[in-house]
Write an enzyme that holds these catalytic residues in place. Sequence first.
Site, PDB file in Angstrom:
ATOM      1  CB  CYS A  73      -1.001  -0.049   1.150  1.00  0.00           C
ATOM      2  SG  CYS A  73      -2.385   1.098   0.944  1.00  0.00           S
ATOM      3  CG  HIS A 161      -3.411  -3.853   3.449  1.00  0.00           C
ATOM      4  ND1 HIS A 161      -2.359  -3.404   4.214  1.00  0.00           N
ATOM      5  CD2 HIS A 161      -3.998  -2.749   2.919  1.00  0.00           C
ATOM      6  CE1 HIS A 161      -2.331  -2.081   4.171  1.00  0.00           C
ATOM      7  NE2 HIS A 161      -3.309  -1.659   3.391  1.00  0.00           N
ATOM      8  CD  GLU A 163      -1.102  -6.417   5.660  1.00  0.00           C
ATOM      9  OE1 GLU A 163      -1.360  -5.235   5.922  1.00  0.00           O
ATOM     10  OE2 GLU A 163      -0.710  -6.787   4.527  1.00  0.00           O
TER      11      GLU A 163
END
Length: 185
Positions: A73, A161, A163
């Site tokens: 990002c 993202h 994660e």
Amino acid sequence: MTRIVVVDNHGQFTHLEGRALRDLGVDTDIIDNDAPPESIDADGIVLSGGPDMDRIGRSADYLDLDIPVLGICLGMQLVAAELGGEVGSGDYGGYADVTVDILDETDPLVGSLTPETRVWASHADEVKTVPEGFVRTADSDVCSTEAMSDADRDLYGVQWHPEVAHTEEGEAVFENFIDICERAD
């Protein structure tokens, strides 16, 4: 053991990036983005997301360490901005579930996700033009640069993202980055 540090750019998911790497068996620490570049002893660097470019500390200096970098990002945006690309406001805005089309099935970071994947991403800001030496490796209906790579310099970025649980194949992105770091070692 492979060692990858996560640079904290004050993003809300930074701790999840460190955890994802630890869960994959990587030696990892989260470091402050003001850490001197010469103090970094790692096989790879993850530049975390964050609220804005005014809070990136010394993150740009880590691009000169000659080790693989994955920008997530804001991390991808700072790679683009520092290396001559263009970053601007996105048309779409905040966080959303997005279908991303993979443009290069041979890309070492996202190629294994071909032909498409579902991700969780913010598009408040995004890469408008990739820097020289980079190729766009993923796009979507809301963003023309969802991922970019310069495989010659082992510099990579994703707008989304990997994660977070809402990203379907996020673990694969981290596994691929680990492979990149191990090959570069």
